[in-house]
Scaffold this active site. Structure first.
Site, PDB file in Angstrom:
ATOM      1  N   LYS A 249      40.964  19.499  30.019  1.00 41.77           N
ATOM      2  CA  LYS A 249      42.430  19.559  29.923  1.00 41.77           C
ATOM      3  C   LYS A 249      43.026  18.157  30.055  1.00 41.77           C
ATOM      4  CE  LYS A 249      42.773  20.582  34.872  1.00 41.77           C
ATOM      5  NZ  LYS A 249      42.867  21.665  35.877  1.00 41.77           N
TER       6      LYS A 249
ATOM      7  N   TYR B 234      61.265  -7.775  39.543  1.00 41.63           N
ATOM      8  CA  TYR B 234      62.490  -7.034  39.866  1.00 41.63           C
ATOM      9  C   TYR B 234      62.690  -6.878  41.366  1.00 41.63           C
ATOM     10  CZ  TYR B 234      62.699  -5.464  34.983  1.00 41.63           C
ATOM     11  OH  TYR B 234      62.778  -5.407  33.618  1.00 41.63           O
TER      12      TYR B 234
ATOM     13  N   MET C 292      57.501  -2.216  33.626  1.00 36.74           N
ATOM     14  CA  MET C 292      57.069  -1.252  32.612  1.00 36.74           C
ATOM     15  C   MET C 292      55.856  -1.757  31.827  1.00 36.74           C
ATOM     16  SD  MET C 292      59.255   0.468  29.501  1.00 36.74           S
ATOM     17  CE  MET C 292      60.489   1.218  30.516  1.00 36.74           C
TER      18      MET C 292
HETATM   19  C1  LIG Z   1      41.717  21.595  36.632  1.00 36.39           C
HETATM   20  C2  LIG Z   1      40.960  22.825  36.906  1.00 36.39           C
HETATM   21  C3  LIG Z   1      39.603  22.747  37.276  1.00 36.39           C
HETATM   22  C4  LIG Z   1      38.878  21.443  37.552  1.00 36.39           C
HETATM   23  O1  LIG Z   1      39.251  20.933  38.811  1.00 36.39           O
HETATM   24  P1  LIG Z   1      38.554  19.637  39.434  1.00 36.39           P
HETATM   25  O2  LIG Z   1      39.069  19.581  40.815  1.00 36.39           O
HETATM   26  O3  LIG Z   1      38.986  18.481  38.603  1.00 36.39           O
HETATM   27  O4  LIG Z   1      37.092  19.857  39.349  1.00 36.39           O
HETATM   28  C5  LIG Z   1      38.907  23.938  37.403  1.00 36.39           C
HETATM   29  N1  LIG Z   1      39.526  25.130  37.195  1.00 36.39           N
HETATM   30  C6  LIG Z   1      40.828  25.230  36.858  1.00 36.39           C
HETATM   31  C7  LIG Z   1      41.438  26.575  36.653  1.00 36.39           C
HETATM   32  C8  LIG Z   1      41.593  24.096  36.721  1.00 36.39           C
HETATM   33  O5  LIG Z   1      42.892  24.198  36.396  1.00 36.39           O
END
Ligand SMILES: *Cc1c(COP(=O)(O)O)cnc(C)c1O
Length: 397
Positions: A64, A293, A341
Site C-alpha cells: 500500500k 525562515y 520547502m
Molecule cells: C499496513 C497494514 C499492514 C502492515 O503493517 P506493518 O506494521 O507495516 O507490518 C498489515 N495489515 C494491514 C491491514 C495493514 O493495513
C-alpha cells in the site's frame, strides 16, 4: 543526536561509481533529490521474515501507499520473483494502479483492505481484486453486482477485535459469514483481523487474538471448511509466534525498519530506501549570521553552511528543523535552521571538504536510518517513508 551510523555497511548494496555516472549522464543531469531503492535488501528482508515464519506460512507483501514510498510495481515484481503470491493494498484505486503498472503473476492474489463504497464494487470484479467486507449491506450489494455480471467475487471478512477501525464485531461475524455462504456469486477466501498494539503481545493483543480465533473456530466448526486466517503485521510477526496462522502481512519489516523505532531491531533487516539530495551551494558565514525562515538558528562562530536540494516538499519533514543530522561524504553534520520547502541547510563547521554536487544522505544505509530520523521528527519510520514525495526520483539498484 549522536550515534548515527554513517559508514556504508559492507553487507548492503551500494551504488557503484559507474551507476553514479549513469545518473549524472541522465538527460536532465543529476537528480536533485532521489530515493535509491535496494531490491537486494528487499530480498534479504523477505528472507529474514521467512526465517522467522517458516516455509508453511504464506507471506502477504504489503505494498500500500506505493509500497511505503518504494515503488509498488517494482517491489511487487521483486517479491513475486521470490515466490510471494499474496499482496495487500489500501484500496481499490491502489489495486487498479498496481495492476496497470505491473502485470502480476496469474496466480498472484491482491487484497484491498478498505471497506468498499458500493460504487466501487464492480471494479473489484473487473480488475480481479479481492474485497474486504465488514457489513451486510456491502455483502448484499456485492452479491447483486457479481450476479448481474455473471462473475464470482472473492471476499475476505475483516473482524474488528479491538483495532476500532474497520471490521465486523465478533458478535456479528457469524451472521455475516452465513450471508456470504448464502451468496452464490461470492467466494470467501479469508478471515482476518488487525492488532492495535502488536509489539505488546500480552494483555489486549492476546485478547484480540482470542476473539479472532473464536470467530474463525466457530466458522470452521459450523461449516466443516477451513479458511485462510491472518492477523500478524510486522510487530506481531516478531512478537507473537502464536498469531502467525496461515499467512502474515509484513509491511515495515520488508522495507527494513523495525516497527518500534526506539527498540533494538530483533531482526537483521536492512534499509531498502536511501533518500538523498545534492549540495547545491556552500558559503562561509560570520558569527551571528542567521539561517533560514524565522531565524531559528544563528552561527555562534564563523562557519561554513551547505545548502542541500531537498526540503519538506520532498519528504524531509519540517519538524526535523534543528533536530537532526545529515551525512555528506561519509561525515555526519548537524542540520541547522528551519527546513524549507525545497532546501535544507547543514552546518559544516570548519570542514572544507564538502563541495557543490556532493551527495547528502537524509536517511538510508549510509546515513541516519529512517527510524532515527523518525525519532528526531517525533513520528514513526512509516510516515517518513510514505512522505518521500513524487518529486523524488526512485532509482532501483
Ligand atoms: C499496513 C497494514 C499492514 C502492515 O503493517 P506493518 O506494521 O507495516 O507490518 C498489515 N495489515 C494491514 C491491514 C495493514 O493495513
Amino acid at each position: 543526536m549522536s550515534g548515527f551510523r554513517h559508514e556504508p555497511q559492507p553487507s548492503v548494496t551500494l551504488v557503484s561509481a559507474s551507476k553514479d555516472q549513469n545518473f549524472a549522464a541522465a538527460p536532465n543531469g543529476p537528480n536533485l533529490s532521489e530515493a535509491l531503492i535496494s531490491l537486494d535488501n528487499l530480498r534479504h528482508n523477505l528472507a529474514c521474515i521467512r526465517a522467522i515464519t517458516g516455509p508453511q506460512c504464506r507471506i502477504m507483501g504489503i505494498v500500500k501507499a506505493n509500497a511505503y514510498g518504494h515503488g509498488a510495481a517494482q517491489v511487487t515484481a521483486t517479491l513475486e520473483t521470490e515466490g510471494v503470491r499474496d499482496f495487500g493494498v489500501a484500496n481499490i484505486h491502489e489495486a487498479i494502479e498496481l495492476r496497470q503498472e505491473h502485470r502480476m503473476q496469474p496466480d498472484s492474489r491482491l487484497l484491498a483492505f478498505a471497506s468498499p463504497l458500493v460504487e466501487h464494487i464492480a471494479l473489484y470484479l473487473q480488475h480481479g481484486v479481492e474485497m474486504t467486507v465488514c457489513d451486510h449491506d456491502t455483502v448484499r450489494a456485492a452479491q447483486a453486482i457479481a450476479a448481474a455480471d455473471g462473475g464470482r467475487l472473492r471476499v475476505q471478512v475483516k473482524v474488528d477485535t479491538g483495532m476500532g477501525r474497520l471490521g465486523v464485531t465478533p458478535e456479528e461475524a457469524t451472521e455475516l459469514l452465513e450471508l456470504i455462504e448464502a451468496s452464490p456469486n461470492l467466494e470467501l477466501t479469508g478471515i482476518y483481523t488487525h492488532f492495535a498494539e502488536s509489539d505488546k503481545p500480552e494483555g489486549f493483543t492476546a485478547r484480540q487474538r482470542e476473539r479472532f480465533l473464536a470467530v474463525t473456530g466457530a466458522y470452521e466448526e459450523r461449516t466443516g471448511k477451513t479458511v485462510t486466517k491472518h492477523a500478524a503485521n510486522s510487530g506481531a510477526i516478531v512478537s507473537m509466534p502464536d498469531a502467525r496462522f496461515d499467512m502474515v502481512r509484513p509491511g515495515i519489516l520488508l522495507y527494513g525498519c523495525h516497527p518500534d523505532d526506539a527498540a533494538p531491531s530483533p531482526v537483521p533487516v536492512r534499509p531498502v530506501m536511501q533518500f538523498q539530495a545534492r549540495v547545491i551551494f556552500v558559503k562561509a558565514l560570520p558569527a551571528g549570521a542567521s539561517v533560514s525562515y524565522n531565524r531559528t538558528w544563528s552561527a555562534p562562530d564563523p562557519t561554513r553552511i551547505a545548502t542541500v536540494s531537498a526540503g519538506y516538499a520532498d519528504g524531509f519533514h519540517r519538524t526535523l528543523s534543528n533536530k537532526t543530522r545529515i551525512c555528506i561524504g561519509g561525515k555526519s553534520f548537524p542540520q541547522v535552521g528551519t527546513v524549507t520547502m525545497d532546501q535544507t541547510m547543514v552546518n559544516l563547521g570548519n570542514d572544507d571538504s564538502v563541495k557543490v554536487g556532493d551527495t547528502a544522505v537524509l536517511f538510508g544505509w549510509s546515513g541516519p536510518t529512517a527510524g532515527q530520523q523518525a525519532i528526531a521528527a517525533g513520528t514513526i519510520s512509516y510516515e517518513l517513508l510514505c512522505s518521500v514525495s513524487r518529486r523524488v526520483r526512485r532509482i532501483f539498484v
